[in-house]
Design a protein around this motif. Sequence first.
Motif, PDB file in Angstrom:
ATOM      1  N   GLU A  62      55.184  39.844  19.841  1.00  0.00           N
ATOM      2  CA  GLU A  62      54.207  38.599  19.698  1.00  0.00           C
ATOM      3  C   GLU A  62      52.666  39.440  19.525  1.00  0.00           C
ATOM      4  N   ALA A  63      52.563  40.070  21.231  1.00  0.00           N
ATOM      5  CA  ALA A  63      50.858  40.573  21.526  1.00  0.00           C
ATOM      6  C   ALA A  63      50.972  41.947  20.554  1.00  0.00           C
ATOM      7  N   LYS A  64      51.529  43.080  20.011  1.00  0.00           N
ATOM      8  CA  LYS A  64      51.641  43.873  19.862  1.00  0.00           C
ATOM      9  C   LYS A  64      51.207  43.834  18.462  1.00  0.00           C
ATOM     10  N   ALA A  65      52.002  42.220  17.729  1.00  0.00           N
ATOM     11  CA  ALA A  65      51.818  42.295  16.314  1.00  0.00           C
ATOM     12  C   ALA A  65      50.472  41.427  16.108  1.00  0.00           C
ATOM     13  N   ALA A  66      49.635  41.187  16.910  1.00  0.00           N
ATOM     14  CA  ALA A  66      48.265  40.161  16.587  1.00  0.00           C
ATOM     15  C   ALA A  66      47.342  41.159  17.273  1.00  0.00           C
ATOM     16  N   MET A  67      47.209  41.914  17.996  1.00  0.00           N
ATOM     17  CA  MET A  67      46.586  43.035  17.728  1.00  0.00           C
ATOM     18  C   MET A  67      46.185  44.306  17.099  1.00  0.00           C
ATOM     19  N   GLU A  68      47.742  44.468  16.201  1.00  0.00           N
ATOM     20  CA  GLU A  68      47.731  45.674  15.294  1.00  0.00           C
ATOM     21  C   GLU A  68      46.775  44.866  13.900  1.00  0.00           C
ATOM     22  N   SER A  69      47.480  43.466  13.728  1.00  0.00           N
ATOM     23  CA  SER A  69      46.798  43.185  12.346  1.00  0.00           C
ATOM     24  C   SER A  69      45.495  42.488  13.089  1.00  0.00           C
ATOM     25  N   GLY A  70      44.343  43.403  14.410  1.00  0.00           N
ATOM     26  CA  GLY A  70      43.646  42.338  14.449  1.00  0.00           C
ATOM     27  C   GLY A  70      42.791  41.442  14.675  1.00  0.00           C
ATOM     28  N   ALA A  71      44.011  40.944  15.011  1.00  0.00           N
ATOM     29  CA  ALA A  71      43.429  39.343  15.537  1.00  0.00           C
ATOM     30  C   ALA A  71      43.291  39.984  17.192  1.00  0.00           C
ATOM     31  N   LEU A  72      43.160  38.432  17.390  1.00  0.00           N
ATOM     32  CA  LEU A  72      43.021  38.003  18.599  1.00  0.00           C
ATOM     33  C   LEU A  72      44.770  37.709  19.287  1.00  0.00           C
ATOM     34  N   VAL A  73      44.470  38.171  20.712  1.00  0.00           N
ATOM     35  CA  VAL A  73      45.982  37.358  21.095  1.00  0.00           C
ATOM     36  C   VAL A  73      45.805  36.206  21.841  1.00  0.00           C
ATOM     37  N   MET A 118      48.567  43.439  32.043  1.00  0.00           N
ATOM     38  CA  MET A 118      49.632  42.870  31.790  1.00  0.00           C
ATOM     39  C   MET A 118      49.902  42.497  30.126  1.00  0.00           C
ATOM     40  N   LEU A 119      49.514  42.338  29.653  1.00  0.00           N
ATOM     41  CA  LEU A 119      49.145  42.521  27.954  1.00  0.00           C
ATOM     42  C   LEU A 119      50.186  44.137  27.899  1.00  0.00           C
ATOM     43  N   ARG A 120      49.274  45.163  27.948  1.00  0.00           N
ATOM     44  CA  ARG A 120      49.865  46.536  27.786  1.00  0.00           C
ATOM     45  C   ARG A 120      51.289  46.854  28.177  1.00  0.00           C
ATOM     46  N   ALA A 121      51.812  46.368  29.178  1.00  0.00           N
ATOM     47  CA  ALA A 121      52.875  46.619  30.283  1.00  0.00           C
ATOM     48  C   ALA A 121      53.887  45.674  29.041  1.00  0.00           C
ATOM     49  N   ALA A 122      53.100  44.556  28.583  1.00  0.00           N
ATOM     50  CA  ALA A 122      54.406  43.450  27.723  1.00  0.00           C
ATOM     51  C   ALA A 122      54.906  44.353  26.640  1.00  0.00           C
ATOM     52  N   VAL A 123      53.548  44.822  26.117  1.00  0.00           N
ATOM     53  CA  VAL A 123      54.045  45.707  24.905  1.00  0.00           C
ATOM     54  C   VAL A 123      54.860  47.228  24.921  1.00  0.00           C
ATOM     55  N   ALA A 124      54.587  48.303  26.053  1.00  0.00           N
ATOM     56  CA  ALA A 124      54.716  48.675  26.529  1.00  0.00           C
ATOM     57  C   ALA A 124      56.777  48.707  26.056  1.00  0.00           C
ATOM     58  N   ALA A 125      56.778  47.469  27.860  1.00  0.00           N
ATOM     59  CA  ALA A 125      58.768  46.828  27.373  1.00  0.00           C
ATOM     60  C   ALA A 125      59.729  45.597  26.512  1.00  0.00           C
ATOM     61  N   LYS A 126      58.223  46.119  25.379  1.00  0.00           N
ATOM     62  CA  LYS A 126      58.899  45.176  24.093  1.00  0.00           C
ATOM     63  C   LYS A 126      58.986  43.766  25.240  1.00  0.00           C
ATOM     64  N   THR A 127      58.274  43.108  25.522  1.00  0.00           N
ATOM     65  CA  THR A 127      59.283  42.161  26.402  1.00  0.00           C
ATOM     66  C   THR A 127      58.980  41.201  24.874  1.00  0.00           C
ATOM     67  N   PRO A 128      59.999  39.860  24.219  1.00  0.00           N
ATOM     68  CA  PRO A 128      59.348  39.096  23.156  1.00  0.00           C
ATOM     69  C   PRO A 128      57.283  38.755  23.518  1.00  0.00           C
ATOM     70  N   LEU A 129      57.146  38.563  24.281  1.00  0.00           N
ATOM     71  CA  LEU A 129      55.783  37.873  24.808  1.00  0.00           C
ATOM     72  C   LEU A 129      54.885  39.671  23.969  1.00  0.00           C
ATOM     73  N   GLY A 130      55.705  40.247  24.479  1.00  0.00           N
ATOM     74  CA  GLY A 130      54.530  41.446  24.338  1.00  0.00           C
ATOM     75  C   GLY A 130      54.524  42.162  22.373  1.00  0.00           C
TER      76      GLY A 130
END
Length: 128
Positions: A51-62, A37-49
Amino acid sequence: LNLNLCWFSGPPGSGKGTQSPAIKKDHCLCHLATGDMLRAAVAAKTPLGMEAKAAMESGALVSDELVVGIIGDAIEKPECRTGFVLDGFPRTVAQAQKLDDMLTSRGVEVDKVLSFEVPDQLLVRYSI
């Protein structure tokens, strides 16, 4: 809401991901795996996705709040109207409390919890 909700609990390699599709099929439930679901939300560029992408790219946990929000979005989909199987979440008491708060606010209760208990030595043997 009259939903069938099943939560799978257990360590990686215990069989949650193997069993949940079969239960999903047998009971016409939606299978919700948080990683997918996280990968799908990031791929779909949803608002929550995003936010999750920004956290993952910074090395933080979602954050738990983001994951619970993504689950909340997913259970609103038509394919989840009869119920869903949660695979891989929650993993902690704090996550369970946040998930329960969200579900309670929507009038949804957990029907079943399947806990996969596998001895550590078997998990190690099967992971090699």
